[in-house]
Scaffold this active site. Structure first.
Site, PDB file in Angstrom:
ATOM      1  N   CYS A 157      84.902  34.215  52.615  1.00 31.81           N
ATOM      2  CA  CYS A 157      85.252  35.604  52.354  1.00 31.81           C
ATOM      3  C   CYS A 157      83.975  36.404  52.489  1.00 31.81           C
ATOM      4  CB  CYS A 157      85.869  35.775  50.972  1.00 31.81           C
ATOM      5  SG  CYS A 157      84.674  35.710  49.655  1.00 31.81           S
ATOM      6  N   ASP A 215      78.993  41.600  39.748  1.00 32.82           N
ATOM      7  CA  ASP A 215      79.908  42.669  40.155  1.00 32.82           C
ATOM      8  C   ASP A 215      79.325  44.069  39.942  1.00 32.82           C
ATOM      9  OD1 ASP A 215      81.769  40.834  40.987  1.00 32.82           O
ATOM     10  OD2 ASP A 215      83.061  41.018  39.229  1.00 32.82           O
ATOM     11  N   ARG A 273      82.677  30.641  48.731  1.00 31.17           N
ATOM     12  CA  ARG A 273      83.582  30.620  47.585  1.00 31.17           C
ATOM     13  C   ARG A 273      84.652  29.534  47.597  1.00 31.17           C
ATOM     14  NH1 ARG A 273      85.290  36.574  46.091  1.00 31.17           N
ATOM     15  NH2 ARG A 273      85.274  35.784  43.995  1.00 31.17           N
ATOM     16  N   ARG A 292      91.228  35.814  46.852  1.00 34.31           N
ATOM     17  CA  ARG A 292      90.945  34.444  46.422  1.00 34.31           C
ATOM     18  C   ARG A 292      91.522  34.121  45.054  1.00 34.31           C
ATOM     19  NH1 ARG A 292      87.239  32.606  45.008  1.00 34.31           N
ATOM     20  NH2 ARG A 292      87.180  30.487  45.761  1.00 34.31           N
ATOM     21  N   ARG A 308      91.428  47.766  46.180  1.00 32.43           N
ATOM     22  CA  ARG A 308      91.774  46.455  45.651  1.00 32.43           C
ATOM     23  C   ARG A 308      91.480  46.377  44.156  1.00 32.43           C
ATOM     24  NH1 ARG A 308      88.992  41.610  48.361  1.00 32.43           N
ATOM     25  NH2 ARG A 308      90.075  40.767  46.562  1.00 32.43           N
ATOM     26  N   LYS A 331      90.896  44.510  35.954  1.00 35.21           N
ATOM     27  CA  LYS A 331      91.559  43.771  37.045  1.00 35.21           C
ATOM     28  C   LYS A 331      91.369  42.269  36.858  1.00 35.21           C
ATOM     29  CE  LYS A 331      89.164  43.146  40.925  1.00 35.21           C
ATOM     30  NZ  LYS A 331      88.895  41.775  41.447  1.00 35.21           N
ATOM     31  N   ASN A 332      90.148  41.844  36.555  1.00 36.76           N
ATOM     32  CA  ASN A 332      89.866  40.406  36.507  1.00 36.76           C
ATOM     33  C   ASN A 332      90.393  39.734  35.244  1.00 36.76           C
ATOM     34  OD1 ASN A 332      88.778  40.569  39.018  1.00 36.76           O
ATOM     35  ND2 ASN A 332      86.634  40.429  38.369  1.00 36.76           N
TER      36      ASN A 332
HETATM   37  N1  EPU Z   1      82.015  28.064  43.063  1.00 35.83           N
HETATM   38  C1  EPU Z   1      82.025  26.825  43.643  1.00 35.83           C
HETATM   39  N2  EPU Z   1      83.146  26.042  43.494  1.00 35.83           N
HETATM   40  C2  EPU Z   1      84.233  26.451  42.808  1.00 35.83           C
HETATM   41  C3  EPU Z   1      84.216  27.719  42.199  1.00 35.83           C
HETATM   42  C4  EPU Z   1      83.090  28.513  42.346  1.00 35.83           C
HETATM   43  O1  EPU Z   1      81.068  26.438  44.282  1.00 35.83           O
HETATM   44  O2  EPU Z   1      85.208  25.700  42.714  1.00 35.83           O
HETATM   45  C5  EPU Z   1      80.832  28.931  43.206  1.00 35.83           C
HETATM   46  C6  EPU Z   1      81.177  30.233  43.942  1.00 35.83           C
HETATM   47  O3  EPU Z   1      81.122  30.061  45.330  1.00 35.83           O
HETATM   48  C7  EPU Z   1      80.122  31.154  43.399  1.00 35.83           C
HETATM   49  C8  EPU Z   1      79.931  30.699  41.957  1.00 35.83           C
HETATM   50  O4  EPU Z   1      80.429  29.358  41.924  1.00 35.83           O
HETATM   51  O5  EPU Z   1      78.938  30.997  44.117  1.00 35.83           O
HETATM   52  C9  EPU Z   1      80.652  31.505  40.904  1.00 35.83           C
HETATM   53  O6  EPU Z   1      81.976  31.723  41.303  1.00 35.83           O
HETATM   54  P1  EPU Z   1      83.176  31.957  40.274  1.00 35.83           P
HETATM   55  O7  EPU Z   1      84.160  30.860  40.449  1.00 35.83           O
HETATM   56  O8  EPU Z   1      82.667  32.226  38.911  1.00 35.83           O
HETATM   57  O9  EPU Z   1      83.812  33.293  40.867  1.00 35.83           O
HETATM   58  P2  EPU Z   1      85.338  33.629  40.887  1.00 35.83           P
HETATM   59  O10 EPU Z   1      85.979  33.070  39.681  1.00 35.83           O
HETATM   60  O11 EPU Z   1      85.919  33.316  42.209  1.00 35.83           O
HETATM   61  C10 EPU Z   1      85.209  35.827  39.490  1.00 35.83           C
HETATM   62  C11 EPU Z   1      85.578  37.260  39.714  1.00 35.83           C
HETATM   63  C12 EPU Z   1      84.628  37.886  40.714  1.00 35.83           C
HETATM   64  C13 EPU Z   1      83.217  37.772  40.151  1.00 35.83           C
HETATM   65  C14 EPU Z   1      82.890  36.307  39.850  1.00 35.83           C
HETATM   66  C15 EPU Z   1      81.548  36.112  39.200  1.00 35.83           C
HETATM   67  C16 EPU Z   1      87.968  37.263  39.347  1.00 35.83           C
HETATM   68  C17 EPU Z   1      89.337  37.368  39.909  1.00 35.83           C
HETATM   69  N3  EPU Z   1      86.961  37.330  40.201  1.00 35.83           N
HETATM   70  O12 EPU Z   1      85.327  35.197  40.761  1.00 35.83           O
HETATM   71  O13 EPU Z   1      84.970  39.251  40.846  1.00 35.83           O
HETATM   72  O14 EPU Z   1      82.284  38.291  41.066  1.00 35.83           O
HETATM   73  O15 EPU Z   1      83.887  35.749  38.983  1.00 35.83           O
HETATM   74  O16 EPU Z   1      81.471  36.821  38.015  1.00 35.83           O
HETATM   75  O17 EPU Z   1      87.797  37.146  38.148  1.00 35.83           O
HETATM   76  C18 EPU Z   1      85.234  41.329  41.962  1.00 35.83           C
HETATM   77  O18 EPU Z   1      85.958  41.700  41.015  1.00 35.83           O
HETATM   78  O19 EPU Z   1      84.803  42.121  42.834  1.00 35.83           O
HETATM   79  C19 EPU Z   1      84.869  39.921  42.054  1.00 35.83           C
HETATM   80  C20 EPU Z   1      84.428  39.372  43.184  1.00 35.83           C
END
Ligand code: EPU
Length: 437
Positions: free
Chosen positions: A134, A325, A139, A110, A417, A40-41
């Site tokens: 969320c 995850d 996030r 998101r 999801r 998915k990701n």
């Molecule tokens: N963060 C910030 N600012 C930003 C972006 C992130 O402070 O602009 C913080 C977040 O709040 C968090 C940390 O940095 O505390 C890491 O967040 P990241 O941006 O890496 O997460 P994401 O890209 O929103 C993806 C996956 C998530 C997975 C995380 C961590 C996708 C679509 N989602 O989220 O997957 O948990 O990386 O590996 O790729 C899931 O599939 O259930 C899921 C939540």
């Protein structure tokens, strides 16, 4: 032609209003093979990448899960033609009609913010609703925005929307992320493919999903080096074209890991097929230390429970560390291990909601800030529990598989999801699960 477009629901909320439950009878060890779906990701940014070109982007092994439908729906609104034929998806964005991701979509997923980079790069303008809180924490997307600004975009914020403008195009820059962000790295990588000159991203995410996206972009004509390491270099090009050959999405490592834990927690014997074992090294190492036997081949992993389960601590980290995850699912496993385990969550500030529900099933877990202390060898018993986010829900299903009696998991839409037909896959391995409306 044989292609068909899935009929989309009339409103976004319709996607989320049906309230299925799982009724699970615990106590049966799982046996047999469980196949892995596409990630998915990895699929979410791959779909967003179709905004970068007017050519045809062909994707294979797209999991039919709710977040993917939401992303396809978002692209259709933006102006993409989306053809779905089972797990094959063809996307073509001849024109950006509306460069916008509305609140109704961003609040449910998101990852909608993944359209930001591609839209500014291709159309010079994007409007994306602010993500807001969320279930697993605040996030924000501040890092995506700061990096886009470095590429020359002007960012403004009004009426709950973030607007990014770069009417004369983006310019390559040297970016160092303050913190590792997976979708932030992906968003910027997409934007930089069409920026003029070179972009260097430091402290980039090293997740396999980032590498997979780079492979797709390269097949569309992008010049990218270093994806999968913490420094990624991108030479901008004037335009990207459609995929040379259909891009096959990588296996879902989180789904595969969930099934490995399902095998171990039920003291069963499960072969997880169609996966990439290297992507699961951190989980495998911990499970082996916990006493689980794991065999591996080129594209499968076999879990055999063997002797007693022992408590082993984990700390979540960015890849290649232990994936956040898989933290919830691992916690379910540790409720059955001998001894006390310490689970530390460092990626998200509020990702222990499953602990409250596991407690209702008889688990012994104490929460202290970002740590959960799990006393093992508890006899779980069936209860009514509520799924709160995708991975938390998976951990409740795993706990239900070993609990005595009947567990009813409510709000299964969270699981839908991101897990493709999880109940069908588990039932085929001997689980007793019924989906009821
Ligand atoms: N963060 C910030 N600012 C930003 C972006 C992130 O402070 O602009 C913080 C977040 O709040 C968090 C940390 O940095 O505390 C890491 O967040 P990241 O941006 O890496 O997460 P994401 O890209 O929103 C993806 C996956 C998530 C997975 C995380 C961590 C996708 C679509 N989602 O989220 O997957 O948990 O990386 O590996 O790729 C899931 O599939 O259930 C899921 C939540």
């Amino acid at each position: 032609m044989g292609t068909k477009t899935e009929t989309a629901p009339t409103t976004y909320t319709a996607i989320y209003t049906h309230m299925d439950k799982f009724v699970i009878q615990g106590g049966t060890p799982l046996h047999g093979a469980i196949p892995t779906s596409g990630s998915k990701n990895a699929a979410l940014p791959a779909i967003a990448a179709a905004l970068l070109t007017d050519g045809e982007v062909q994707l294979r092994r797209i999991p039919r899960v709710r977040d993917i439908r939401t992303m396809e729906r978002l692209l259709e609104d933006i102006g993409t033609e989306v053809q779905v034929n089972g797990e094959d998806v063809t996307l073509q964005t001849r024109q950006i009609v509306s460069p916008e991701a509305p609140y109704e979509l961003v609040k449910t997923m998101r990852a909608s913010s993944l359209v930001l980079g591609p839209l500014v790069a291709r159309a010079g303008r994007a409007r994306v609703s602010m993500p807001g809180g969320c279930a697993i924490g605040a996030r924000p997307i501040n890092l995506h925005l700061a990096a886009l600004e470095q590429l020359g975009a002007t960012i403004s914020q009004e009426y709950g929307y973030i607007e990014a403008n770069a009417p004369r195009g983006l310019k390559g820059a040297h970016i160092r992320f303050d913190r590792i962000t997976v979708t932030g790295t992906e968003d910027l990588m997409m934007a930089a493919t069409l920026a003029s000159g070179e972009t260097v991203m430091e402290n980039a995410a090293r997740e396999p999903e980032v590498e997979d996206l780079a492979r797709l972009l390269i097949s569309m004509g992008a010049k990218i080096e270093g994806a999968g390491t913490s420094t990624i270099r991108i030479q901008g090009v004037d335009r990207l074209h459609g995929t040379d050959a259909p891009h096959i999405i990588i296996a879902d490592r989180i789904e595969a890991g969930t099934f490995l834990i399902a095998g171990a927690i039920t003291r069963g014997d499960v072969r997880v097929t169609g996966c990439v074992p290297e992507h699961l090294d951190a989980l495998i190492a911990k499970m082996q230390q916990a006493g689980v036997q794991i065999g591996r081949g080129a594209d499968w992993l076999q879990v055999t429970a063997g002797g007693p389960l022992r408590a082993v601590d984990i700390t979540t980290e960015e890849h290649p560390g232990f994936a956040t995850d898989l933290q919830a699912q691992y916690m379910a496993l540790m409720t059955q291990a001998e001894g006390i385990s310490l689970i530390t969550e460092t990626i998200f500030e509020n990702r222990f909601m499953h602990a409250q529900e596991l407690l209702r099933m008889g688990a012994n877990i104490r929460l202290e800030g970002k740590q959960a202390i799990v006393a093992g060898q508890t006899t779980l018993s069936g209860a009514g529990v509520i799924a709160s986010d995708l991975r938390a829900s998976a951990s409740l299903v795993l706990a239900a598989l070993v609990a005595r009696g009947e567990t009813v998991v409510d709000r299964v839409y969270h699981i839908d999801r991101g897990y493709e037909q999880i109940e069908a896959k588990l039932i085929a391995a001997g689980a007793d699960i019924q989906r009821v409306e």
